[in-house]
Design an enzyme around this catalytic site. Structure first.
Site, PDB file in Angstrom:
ATOM      1  N   TYR B  98       0.824  -1.218   0.000  1.00 58.09           N
ATOM      2  CA  TYR B  98       0.000   0.000   0.000  1.00 58.09           C
ATOM      3  C   TYR B  98       0.854   1.261   0.000  1.00 58.09           C
ATOM      4  O   TYR B  98       0.489   2.266  -0.615  1.00 58.09           O
ATOM      5  CB  TYR B  98      -0.958  -0.002   1.199  1.00 58.09           C
ATOM      6  CG  TYR B  98      -2.147  -0.897   0.946  1.00 58.09           C
ATOM      7  CD1 TYR B  98      -2.939  -0.711  -0.178  1.00 58.09           C
ATOM      8  CD2 TYR B  98      -2.463  -1.934   1.808  1.00 58.09           C
ATOM      9  CE1 TYR B  98      -4.016  -1.532  -0.443  1.00 58.09           C
ATOM     10  CE2 TYR B  98      -3.551  -2.761   1.567  1.00 58.09           C
ATOM     11  CZ  TYR B  98      -4.322  -2.560   0.437  1.00 58.09           C
ATOM     12  OH  TYR B  98      -5.382  -3.361   0.178  1.00 58.09           O
ATOM     13  N   GLU B 197      -3.608 -30.814   5.471  1.00 52.10           N
ATOM     14  CA  GLU B 197      -3.876 -29.741   4.509  1.00 52.10           C
ATOM     15  C   GLU B 197      -5.160 -28.976   4.828  1.00 52.10           C
ATOM     16  O   GLU B 197      -5.150 -27.754   4.900  1.00 52.10           O
ATOM     17  CB  GLU B 197      -3.973 -30.306   3.085  1.00 52.10           C
ATOM     18  CG  GLU B 197      -4.338 -29.223   2.059  1.00 52.10           C
ATOM     19  CD  GLU B 197      -4.542 -29.749   0.646  1.00 52.10           C
ATOM     20  OE1 GLU B 197      -4.294 -30.944   0.408  1.00 52.10           O
ATOM     21  OE2 GLU B 197      -4.953 -28.949  -0.206  1.00 52.10           O
ATOM     22  N   ASP B 249      -5.079 -33.761   0.487  1.00 49.78           N
ATOM     23  CA  ASP B 249      -5.981 -34.265  -0.540  1.00 49.78           C
ATOM     24  C   ASP B 249      -5.158 -35.061  -1.556  1.00 49.78           C
ATOM     25  O   ASP B 249      -3.928 -34.927  -1.607  1.00 49.78           O
ATOM     26  CB  ASP B 249      -6.656 -33.107  -1.295  1.00 49.78           C
ATOM     27  CG  ASP B 249      -7.768 -32.450  -0.473  1.00 49.78           C
ATOM     28  OD1 ASP B 249      -8.270 -33.107   0.468  1.00 49.78           O
ATOM     29  OD2 ASP B 249      -8.132 -31.301  -0.800  1.00 49.78           O
TER      30      ASP B 249
END
Lengths: 643, 363
Positions: B98, B197, B249
Site C-alpha cells: 500500500y 492440509e 488431498d
C-alpha cells in the site's frame, strides 16, 4: 365438360400472382423489411448498369416516404440514358422479362430478378400501379406511364401513357408503392446504399429516408466506368438447356457455323473436330438437333482443347477505385491503414471467367473486440444476406489470421479485430448457392483465388502491424529514458548520497536508433512537411535520406535545408553528415497540387544499417521486413522464463 | 558500536545500489543479476538434502521497459527499507504494497509483485526479509497436541502455552516469527507430527481425539503452508527428532504442498535449508489410495492434468514413488479429497486409514 380439359384450363390460368406468392422466398420478398431492400436494389442496379452502358456518370436519387403504417412509396430517379417508349411496358409490366442468354458479360443485373418483380410485389400488396417517367436524349419530350401487370396474361396493362415535359437530358424515374418495413442498421436500405457507394465511387447517390434523414455519397472519381465487352458463351460454360435455346434461335444453317458463330473460342478446325467426336454431321441444321445430339455435343466440348474464356467480358473494380471507394465511405471511421487492394488475374471455373478482388482497412474507430466485418460483393452489387453459407465468408474463416497479427480462436473462423474486409467477385456467371442469389457457392477454383487474394492483403496488414509495433516499442523506450531512467539515477544517488550520474551515454545505448519522424501541416491544396532526424545512437552517423511523396508535387524552392531534387523521379535527397549522438536535424518542404488531405511520405535510407533506423526504409527495393523483425526479436531474446 | 542485523542487511542492499550507480557512471546500461526462479534451476543440495537454486541467472536490465520498471521499484523499496532502519520501524508486506501507492511510476500493481521483489532481495543479499524490517501477516495455521511452547508475548514477557490444555478447539496459532528468540520448545509428549492440509480434516481429527489416541501433534497447514509453519515443522523435526507426516488431498496441488514441506518451494529455494524438512513423509491421499480404498472421486480438469504433467518434469518429483503415483493419477483421470474417507464413516480415518498408513512407515 371433360374433367381433364377442365383441369388443363385451370392449370393455364394459374396466374403469375400465384407463382409469385409461392416463390416469394426465392425471389427475396420473404419479409417486408427485405422487400424494401430488394426494391431499392433492383432499381439502383438497373440505373447503374444503364449509366455504365451509356458512359454516363451516375447520379441517383433514392427517396422513401411513409404512406401508411406499413405502406411506403419508393422513388428512384437517375440520369441514365432513359428507356425508349415502346420498351417501357415490357420492362416494367411483364414479369421476368428480358434476360439476355445468348451473350455473356459481367453485369449487375444478373444479380437480381428484374424490376418487374418489384412492380408486381407493389401491386399485389397495395393494389396501386407503378409510375414511370422516362426521357431519352434524342427526343425533346419525355413520357409518363402508369402501369399495372395483368397477372393472368403476364402483360402490361397500361393505365396511362402521355408525353410530358421533363426538365432533364435523359433518365428514368420510377415510383412504386409497396408494403414494407423501414429499418436502419444491418441489412437495411442504408447498409445497401453505403456498400453500393463503396464499389461505385464514380456514382453520386442521394438518399432521403422516411424519417427526414438525408445521406449523400458524393462521387470521388469522375470517369465513367468502361462497360465490359459482350462475348459469346464459352463452350465449357453452358448447360444443355442453354445449348438448346441457342440452337433454336440461331441464324446459322449448319452445325459447323453454329458452333463457330454462337460460341467463343471455337475455330473452324475445332468445330469439325467436335462434330467428328460427337458423330454429328457438320452440315446438319442446328434447329433439328435432338436432345441426345446436344448431349453428345456438350460431351465433345470436354474432349477437345479449347482456350479458356477471354476476360474481356469482366469488369474488375481495380485497386484505385476500391481504395477511393473505401476512403470515401469509411473515412469517418478514420482507419489507420488501407491496404493496397488486390485484384487477382482473371481465372476460370467451368468455362466461366471470374476475377477476385480484396481490400482491407484497419484500425481507427473500427471496433477492436468485435468480429471483423466482411463486405461481400458480386458484380459490384452488395450481398447482404446468408453470410454464413457464402464462399466469400468461408474463405476468410479458413485463413489462420493469427499469423497476420489478428485474434482468432483456434486459428479458424471470423477473426476479431478492428478490420473491415471488402471482397468482390466479378464473373459472367456468378455461381450462387440458390436462386435467391444471396451467397456464392464454394467452387474450388474460386476458393483458391479468394485464399490467395486474402493472404496477399493479410501480409500487408502484418507489415503494417510490425511497423506499428516498432513504433510502440520506440515510444516505450522514449518513456524509459526520459522518465524511468532519471528516477533510477536520482534514487540511487539519494541512497548513496552521491551526485546524480550523467545519463547521456546510457540513453544512446538503450535507444540505439536513428529516428526519422514526419509531421504534416495540412493546408488547402498543399501541405507543409517537417521531418526530424534524431540520432539516438552512441556514434556519429552519416547517411543519405530520400523523401518520396505520395501525391501532389514538390515545391523545389521550399526544400530546407537545400537537398538534391530529382525532377525525373520526383524525390528529394538529403546528405546527412556526422550527426552527433543526441542531436537532431530538421528538414522541411512543401507539397502542392493536392486533391485531398496529404497522406504520408515514404523515406528511404542509404549508407546506414537499416536495423538502426526507424521511420525510413532501406533503398532500394522492398521494404525490409526481416530487418524490422530482427529489432523485435532482439528485444524478445532477453525474456527468459521466470516463474 | 557493533552493527545490528538490520544495519548489516542495509549495507548489503546498498552494495546493490552501488553496483547500479557505478554502471550508470561508466555509461553502461544498468542491470542486476539474480538466480532464475523456475523449476529448471533448482538442484538437490546433497549436504542438506533440500532443493536450492542452481547457477542459471537472469538479468534485469534497464534496456527494456519491464526491466527498467523493476530496477526503479528496487530502488524505491531499498530507500524505504533504509528509512525504516534509520527510524526503527517495521511494516508488513501488505503495508509495503500500500505504501508503494505513493511511489508514482514505481508503484506495484499487485501484492505478488512486491512480495516477489522482497524475495529477490533476500536471494541477492542472503538476508531474510525480516532483516529488511518486512514481515508477513499472520496466516492462521494452528497446532493441537501435547507440546508446550514458551512465546514472548506482545508485552515482551514469556508465556507458556500447552497446545492441548491451554487452547480451544481451534488450537494454538503459529506466529510469523518462530525463531528461538521468540518461541522456545519447553516440553512435549508425542511420537510424531501430522501436518494436515484442510481445515475439515483437521477438525475431524481433533474431534476424534487423534492427538491423544495416536500420541501425535496435529498441525493445520491451511493449504500451501506459510514460511513460519514450514520453519516450525523443521524445528520440531530437528530439535525433537519427531517424524513429520504430511496428510493432504489426493490431487496435483496437494502433491506440491508436500513437496514444499519436504523439498522446498521453487519460489523460496534460497531458504530451503532453513524451511524444508527432507525427511517428511507423504502418507496420502495417494493415487493408489483411490484404488485401494475405493474412494469417491472427481474428474481431473484440464488444469489438474497440466499440473500433473508439469510435475513429471519437476526435479523434486523425480523419484520412482512420485512417477508411479502421478502416472497412475493421470491414468485414472480422477482425484480425491481427504474427506472422501468419510464414505466409510466418521471414525474410519482415525480407526483404520491413519493407523494403517502410519504403521506402514514403522512408527
Amino acid at each position: 365438360m371433360d374433367i381433364a380439359e377442365d383441369l388443363a384450363k385451370k392449370q393455364k390460368e394459374i396466374s403469375i400472382a400465384e407463382f409469385f406468392e409461392k416463390n416469394k422466398q426465392i425471389l427475396g420478398f420473404d419479409s417486408p423489411q427485405k422487400a424494401l431492400v430488394m426494391a431499392v436494389k433492383e432499381a439502383v442496379d438497373n440505373s447503374l448498369d444503364a449509366c455504365e452502358d451509356a458512359r454516363i456518370l451516375p447520379e441517383i436519387y433514392v427517396t422513401i416516404e411513409r404512406v401508411e403504417k406499413d405502406e411506403y412509396k419508393l422513388t428512384v430517379e437517375d440520369n441514365g440514358p432513359g428507356i425508349v417508349r415502346r420498351e417501357v411496358p415490357k420492362v416494367f409490366g411483364q414479369f421476368l422479362y428480358g434476360s439476355r442468354f445468348h451473350a455473356v458479360r459481367q453485369t449487375r443485373g444478373q444479380q437480381g430478378i428484374g424490376i418487374s418483380a418489384v412492380v408486381l410485389y407493389g401491386q399485389l400488396t397495395t393494389g396501386k400501379p407503378v409510375k414511370i417517367e422516362t426521357k431519352i436524349a434524342s427526343e425533346d419530350v419525355g413520357y409518363v406511364f402508369e402501369i399495372l401487370i395483368d397477372t393472368i396474361k403476364n402483360r402490361a396493362n397500361v393505365l396511362r401513357e402521355e408525353p410530358a415535359i421533363l426538365n432533364k437530358k435523359s433518365g428514368v424515374k420510377i415510383e412504386v408503392n409497396l408494403k414494407a418495413k423501414y429499418v436502419k442498421g444491418k441489412q437495411s436500405v442504408i447498409d445497401y446504399l453505403q456498400n453500393t457507394a463503396i464499389v461505385n465511387p464514380h456514382a453520386t447517390i442521394i438518399f432521403n429516408d422516411p424519417d427526414g434523414l438525408k445521406i449523400k455519397y458524393e462521387r470521388v472519381w469522375d470517369q465513367p466506368i468502361e462497360p465490359p465487352k459482350e462475348t459469346k458463351p464459352h463452350p465449357l460454360g453452358v448447360e444443355i438447356g442453354e445449348i438448346m435455346k441457342i440452337a433454336s434461335l440461331t441464324n446459322a444453317k449448319k452445325i459447323s457455323t453454329f458452333l463457330t458463330g454462337e460460341f467463343s473460342r471455337i475455330s473452324n478446325n475445332l468445330a469439325m473436330e467436335i462434330c467428328k467426336i460427337s458423330g454429328i454431321d457438320s452440315e446438319k441444321d442446328p434447329k433439328k438437333l435432338t436432345l441426345n445430339e446436344i448431349k453428345a455435343l456438350k460431351d465433345a466440348f470436354t474432349k477437345v482443347k479449347i482456350l479458356p474464356p477471354s476476360s474481356e467480358s469482366l469488369s474488375p473494380i481495380g485497386d484505385t477505385l476500391i481504395k477511393k471507394g473505401l476512403k470515401n465511405v469509411l473515412g469517418e471511421l478514420r482507419p489507420s491503414f488501407y491496404s493496397i487492394p488486390v485484384t487477382r488475374n482473371p481465372s476460370v471455373y467451368s468455362g466461366n471467367p471470374f476475377v477476385v478482388e480484396v481490400g482491407l482497412v484497419y484500425g481507427g474507430n473500427i471496433p477492436q473486440d468485435e468480429p471483423v466485418k466482411i463486405l461481400r460483393f458480386a458484380n459490384r452489387v452488395p450481398l447482404l444476406y446468408q453470410a454464413g453459407s457464402c464462399a466469400l465468408t468461408r474463405a476468410v474463416e479458413s485463413i489462420d489470421w493469427r499469423k497476420y497479427g489478428l485474434e482468432q480462436r483456434g486459428g479458424q473462423g471470423i477473426p476479431v479485430g478492428p478490420m473491415i474486409i471488402l471482397i468482390h467477385i466479378g464473373s459472367t456467371r456468378v455461381p450462387y448457392t440458390s436462386e435467391a442469389k444471396e451467397a456464392i457457392a464454394e467452387i474450388p477454383e474460386i476458393m483458391n483465388e479468394l485464399d490467395l487474394a486474402l493472404k496477399e492483403s493479410a501480409r500487408q496488414i502484418r507489415t503494417f502491424l510490425i511497423k506499428k509495433e516498432v513504433k510502440t516499442k520506440l515510444t516505450e523506450k522514449f518513456f524509459l529514458v526520459q522518465k524511468i531512467l532519471p528516477k533510477i539515477a536520482e534514487k540511487s544517488s539519494i541512497i548513496l548520497q552521491k551526485p546524480v550520474p550523467k545519463l547521456e551515454p546510457v540513453i544512446t545505448k538503450i535507444m540505439n536508433v536513428v529516428w526519422i519522424d514526419e509531421k504534416i501541416e495540412q493546408n488547402k491544396g498543399s501541405a507543409k512537411i517537417k521531418v526530424s532526424v534524431s540520432n539516438f545512437t552512441p556514434e556519429k552517423k552519416s547517411f543519405k535520406l530520400y523523401g518520396d511523396i505520395s501525391e501532389g508535387k514538390i515545391e523545389v524552392k521550399s526544400i530546407k535545408p537545400f537537398g538534391n531534387y530529382d525532377e525525373k523521379n520526383d524525390y528529394i535527397l538529403w546528405e546527412i553528415n556526422d550527426l552527433e549522438p543526441l542531436k537532431e536535424i530538421n528538414l522541411e518542404f512543401t507539397v502542392y497540387d493536392l486533391k485531398s488531405e496529404y497522406g504520408e511520405s515514404v523515406y528511404y535510407i542509404e549508407g546506414i544499417n537499416p536495423v538502426y533506423v526507424v521511420g525510413a526504409e532501406p533503398l532500394p527495393g522492398d521494404w525490409n521486413i526481416e530487418a524490422l523483425r530482427s529489432i523485435i526479436e532482439e528485444e524478445e531474446e532477453e525474456e527468459n522464463g521466470e516463474e | 558500536m557493533e552493527k545490528n542485523r538490520y544495519e548489516l542487511a542495509l549495507e548489503s542492499l546498498k552494495d546493490i545500489v552501488k553496483n547500479i550507480y557505478e554502471q550508470m557512471e561508466m555509461g553502461e546500461i544498468p542491470s542486476m543479476e539474480l538466480p532464475a526462479r523456475n523449476k529448471y534451476n533448482i538442484k538437490l543440495d546433497l549436504k542438506s538434502g533440500v532443493w536450492k537454486y542452481g547457477d542459471s541467472k537472469i538479468t534485469r536490465t534497464a534496456k527494456k521497459i519491464d526491466g527498467a520498471y523493476t530496477l526503479l521499484r528496487t530502488m524505491y523499496m531499498m530507500d524505504f527499507i533504509r528509512e525504516m532502519v534509520e527510524e526503527n520501524k517495521s511494516s508488513t508486506l501488505r503495508e509495503l504494497y500500500y505504501i508503494s501507492e505513493g511511489w508514482d511510476l514505481a508503484k506495484f500493481h499487485t501484492q505478488d509483485e512486491s512480495n516477489k521483489l522482497a524475495e529477490d532481495l533476500e536471494i541477492i543479499t542472503k538476508f531474510l526479509r525480516e532483516d529488511f524490517k518486512l514481515r508477513p501477516e499472520e496466516d492462521g495455521a494452528t497446532v493441537i497436541g501435547n507440546i508446550t511452547f514458551e512465546e514472548i508475548n506482545r508485552k515482551g514477557n514469556p508465556q507458556r502455552i500447552n497446545c492441548r490444555d491451554d487452547v480451544g478447539d481451534a488450537g494454538y496459532a503459529i506466529p510469523y516469527n518462530v525463531e528461538k528468540e521468540k518461541l522456545k520448545i519447553i516440553d512435549y509428549d508425542a511420537d510424531f507430527v501430522l501436518a494436515i492440509e484442510t481445515g475439515g480434516m483437521f477438525d475431524r481429527l481433533v474431534e476424534n481425539g487423534y492427538d491423544e489416541k495416536a500420541r501425535s501433534i496435529l498441525v493445520h497447514l491451511k493449504g500451501q503452508p506459510a514460511r513460519s509453519t514450514r520453519r516450525l515443522l523443521k524445528r520440531l523435526n530437528e530439535e525433537l527428532n519427531l517424524p513429520i507426516l504430511v496428510f493432504t488431498d489426493g490431487d496435483p496441488w496437494s502433491f506440491r504442498i508436500y513437496a514444499s514441506v519436504a523439498y522446498g518451494a521453487i519460489k523460496t529455494a534460497h531458504l530451503s535449508e532453513y524451511l524444508a524438512t527432507p525427511t517428511a513423509e507423504f502418507i496420502g491421499i495417494t493415487a493408489s489410495d483411490i484404488v485401494n480404498y475405493d474412494l469417491p472421486t472427481d474428474k481431473l480438469n484440464d488444469k489438474d492434468i497440466q499440473a500433473l504433467n508439469a510435475e513429471l518434469t519437476d526435479p523434486r518429483f523425480n523419484t520412482q514413488f512420485w512417477k508411479n503415483e502421478i502416472e497412475l493419477m493421470l491414468k485414472l483421470g480422477r482425484k480425491a479429497e481427504q474427506q472422501a474417507l468419510a464414505k466409510y464413516g466418521l471414525n474410519y480415518v482415525t480407526d483404520v486409514y491413519l493407523p494403517e498408513k502410519v504403521s506402514e512407515l514403522g512408527i
